[in-house]
Design an enzyme around this catalytic site. Structure first.
Site, PDB file in Angstrom:
ATOM      1  CD1 TRP A 181      11.346 -15.964 -28.744  1.00 53.73           C
ATOM      2  CD2 TRP A 181      10.138 -14.961 -30.341  1.00 53.73           C
ATOM      3  NE1 TRP A 181      11.353 -14.603 -28.487  1.00 53.73           N
ATOM      4  CE2 TRP A 181      10.613 -13.970 -29.445  1.00 53.73           C
ATOM      5  CE3 TRP A 181       9.346 -14.566 -31.435  1.00 53.73           C
ATOM      6  CZ2 TRP A 181      10.332 -12.610 -29.612  1.00 53.73           C
ATOM      7  CZ3 TRP A 181       9.074 -13.215 -31.598  1.00 53.73           C
ATOM      8  CH2 TRP A 181       9.558 -12.252 -30.691  1.00 53.73           C
ATOM      9  CG  ASN A 182      12.885 -13.565 -34.556  1.00 56.65           C
ATOM     10  OD1 ASN A 182      13.671 -14.492 -34.380  1.00 56.65           O
ATOM     11  ND2 ASN A 182      13.225 -12.453 -35.159  1.00 56.65           N
ATOM     12  CE  LYS A 205      17.693 -22.677 -25.726  1.00 59.97           C
ATOM     13  NZ  LYS A 205      16.228 -22.580 -25.897  1.00 59.97           N
ATOM     14  N   PRO A 206      16.353 -24.959 -30.010  1.00 60.09           N
ATOM     15  CG  PRO A 206      14.505 -26.085 -30.922  1.00 60.09           C
ATOM     16  CD  PRO A 206      15.828 -26.310 -30.229  1.00 60.09           C
ATOM     17  CG  ASP A 207      12.082 -19.594 -27.551  1.00 55.00           C
ATOM     18  OD1 ASP A 207      12.696 -18.614 -27.116  1.00 55.00           O
ATOM     19  OD2 ASP A 207      11.017 -20.023 -27.046  1.00 55.00           O
ATOM     20  N   GLY A 256      19.984 -14.300 -31.314  1.00 56.59           N
ATOM     21  CA  GLY A 256      19.097 -13.841 -30.244  1.00 56.59           C
ATOM     22  C   GLY A 256      19.468 -12.435 -29.824  1.00 56.59           C
ATOM     23  CB  SER A 257      18.601 -10.538 -26.824  1.00 58.04           C
ATOM     24  OG  SER A 257      19.074 -11.419 -25.826  1.00 58.04           O
ATOM     25  CD  GLU A 278      24.283 -13.544 -37.809  1.00 62.45           C
ATOM     26  OE1 GLU A 278      23.880 -12.379 -37.961  1.00 62.45           O
ATOM     27  OE2 GLU A 278      25.198 -14.042 -38.478  1.00 62.45           O
ATOM     28  CG  LEU A 279      24.219 -10.620 -31.099  1.00 68.34           C
ATOM     29  CD1 LEU A 279      25.297  -9.988 -30.256  1.00 68.34           C
ATOM     30  CD2 LEU A 279      23.622 -11.839 -30.388  1.00 68.34           C
ATOM     31  CB  CYS A 312      17.066  -9.387 -36.053  1.00 63.20           C
ATOM     32  SG  CYS A 312      17.332 -10.353 -37.544  1.00 63.20           S
ATOM     33  CD  GLU A 410      16.058  -5.797 -31.049  1.00 68.08           C
ATOM     34  OE1 GLU A 410      16.378  -6.410 -30.010  1.00 68.08           O
ATOM     35  OE2 GLU A 410      16.282  -6.244 -32.191  1.00 68.08           O
TER      36      GLU A 410
END
Ligand code: NAD
Length: 541
Positions: A181-182, A205-207, A256-257, A278-279, A312, A410
């Site tokens: 979402w960011n 699949k977006p948030d 994401g995370s 990409e975390l 991130c 984080e």
């Protein structure tokens, strides 16, 4: 939905840290997210259930949205699979032309999406504009460069001149893309552009909380000429819909995370499909003894508090050389305390809201625990419900040490910890002493010194005299994480070639790769051995 329409509604509330000042925007969610807009955008979703998203500025429901079942996800992949070969058959220059038209449309219609990004994420308009910039740069780059990245490459073959070799780049098929979402514009459409231009279809699949932004981008891509069936969108709870996407995809692109990234990697491994991840990060900034203090203080504000630190590549650890630490902290704190927070759909606020309650809880927990264990608050340190339900002040902590969570985990919020250092070797070791390795920043007046320090940092991007934007915006070069911050890269050649399979086509001419013209095996072995010596002497690679 344009800036010229509609200044009828209640002004967005403004607050500062601590004094109010930014100008109020006139539009609110009601003017922007109308039933017609929602109906138009959600046509792109394969979903038979119902869900909703919320506006961080108010905490209220923003829109009713479709929700996808596992069967809906399967249907989306089926549709994408039918459409993909037709799209792949379109010449690459025509596919690239879609991206170049998209570039122009995004810049032309940016006011619409800036409103949506702000309403869905709660970020300040300037930070929303960073997404428009990043998307335009990616559309331009892959629009202009895709043909050369993807063109067939000739290689010298096994037997030079007798073996002709061509390396082709075939699309992988249907990419499953899962995004957070960011940065809902850049990390949805931005990451999909190289996949499309390489001839793939995408099921995204977006948030759910930021789905309208991603769907807006889908609409615009279709307007730019992308066949709609090639871009399918599914929505729903991450742990329910996400694994379904992984189950059907020919390749998975995840942002994401780190925690969820590991699950995605396990799912992809079971199916033996490729994945890029990409975390998260715990990114350091090093202010060396010769840095320009004013520039470094101003840069630290951007580096730590853009999108309220929900970035991130945001800086969460700030190492300052002891010779100027007091001066730096004074300047950085003064700038931070003067930041204007606001909910307006207009430029002016310097920081917006956190995205929701979960994020506010995490930030509050990190700060309260650190303070309880002896850290001191240099600036900020409190929630601001007077501005909006999830606002938190930009916060600087001093005296942070392990095992405080804010030291090692984080935070993903507007919180940075200050550390002093005297020795460059030692600070490089401290900067590297984290499982993450996403981004780093080095401030110095000496370019050579900056490069030398950068080369010793275990981070996928290092920005010298900037926090994150220089490396991220340099789209010809790869961007991504080392260590637990990711696998693979976006941007540059790696950012597009990951969406392709290399195919080597070798054509043998005149003689076969075997004894011929009556030659016996021993003679053939001798000829081949001699040829190998000659090839090395000719410096063939
Ligand atoms: P998240 O991992 O919770 O969610 C990311 C996406 O995965 C969402 O669409 C979510 O619905 C989905 N998801 C959740 N659980 C899932 C599961 N079990 N299986 C499949 N999909 C699932 O992350 P977030 O909170 O949305 O985003 C914040 C994190 O993302 C931070 O750690 C941040 O550092 C990271 N991030 C990294 C980058 C980068 O480029 N490296 C960019 C932005 C954000």
């Amino acid at each position: 939905m344009t800036d010229s329409q509609a200044p009828t509604a209640i002004p967005g509330s403004l607050g500062t840290n601590p004094v109010a000042a930014a100008p109020a925007g006139a539009r609110t969610a009601v003017d922007v997210v109308t039933p017609e807009v929602v109906a138009q955008l959600t046509r792109g979703v394969v979903g038979s259930g119902r869900t909703a998203n919320h506006a961080p500025f108010t905490g209220k429901k923003l829109a009713d949205l479709p929700e996808s079942t596992p069967q809906d996800v399967a249907t989306a992949f089926e549709r994408a699979r039918v459409a993909q070969p037709l799209w792949a058959a379109v010449p690459v220059r025509q596919r690239a032309a879609v991206l170049l038209r998209f570039h122009d449309l995004v810049l032309e219609r940016q006011a619409e999406v800036l409103d949506l990004i702000q309403l869905e994420t709660g970020k300040a308009r300037l930070h929303a504009h960073e997404e428009v910039q990043a998307l335009a740069v990616e559309a331009r780059h892959y629009g202009r460069a895709a043909a050369s990245y993807l063109k067939p490459k000739r290689h010298i073959g096994a037997v030079p001149t007798l073996t002709k070799v061509t390396e082709l780049r075939q699309p992988r098929g249907v990419i499953g893309q899962i995004s957070p979402w960011n940065y809902p514009l850049e990390l949805s459409a931005g990451d999909a552009l190289p996949a499309f231009v390489a001839g793939n279809a995408v099921v995204m699949k977006p948030d759910t909380e930021t789905a309208l932004t991603a769907l807006w981008a889908r609409d615009l891509l279709v307007e730019a000429g992308l066949p709609p069936e090639v871009f399918q969108v599914v929505l729903g709870e991450g742990p329910v819909v996400g694994p379904e996407v992984v189950r059907h995809a020919d390749y998975v692109s995840f942002t994401g995370s780190t925690r969820v990234g590991r699950e995605i990697a396990r799912g992809a491994a079971d199916r033996l499909v490729g994945v890029s991840l990409e975390l998260g990060g715990k990114n350091p900034m090093l202010v060396l003894a010769d840095a320009d203090v004013e520039k470094a203080a101003a840069g630290a504000v951007r580096a730590c508090f853009s999108s309220a630190g929900q970035l991130c590549i945001s800086i969460e650890r700030l190492y300052v050389h002891e010779s100027m630490a007091d001066l730096f902290v004074e300047r950085f704190a003064a700038r931070t305390k003067a930041m204007r927070l606001g909910t307006s759909l207009a430029y002016g606020a310097e920081m917006g809201s956190l995205v929701g309650e979960r994020q506010l809880d995490a930030v509050t927990r990190h700060v309260e625990e650190a303070v309880a264990k002896g850290a001191t608050v240099v600036a900020g340190g409190t929630a601001r419900p007077d501005i909006g339900p999830y606002f938190y002040e930009p916060t600087i902590l001093d005296g942070v040490e392990a095992p405080m969570a804010v030291c090692t985990e984080e935070t993903f919020g507007p919180v940075v910890s200050l550390y002093r250092f005297s020795d460059e070797d030692e600070v490089i070791g401290r900067a590297n002493s984290t499982p993450y390795g996403l981004n780093a920043s080095v401030w110095t007046k000496d370019a050579r010194r900056g490069l030398a320090v950068a080369a010793r940092l275990r981070a996928g991007t290092v920005n010298i005299n900037e926090g994150y934007a220089s490396a991220y915006g340099s789209v010809r070069a790869p961007m991504g994480g080392m260590k637990e911050s990711g696998l693979g890269r976006r941007h540059g050649s790696e950012g597009i070639l990951k969406y392709t399979e290399a195919q080597t086509v070798a054509r043998q001419r005149i003689v076969p790769m075997a004894p011929s013209f009556g030659m016996d095996d021993e003679k053939y072995a001798a000829v081949m051995s001699r040829s190998l010596r000659v090839m090395k002497a000719l410096r063939l690679r």
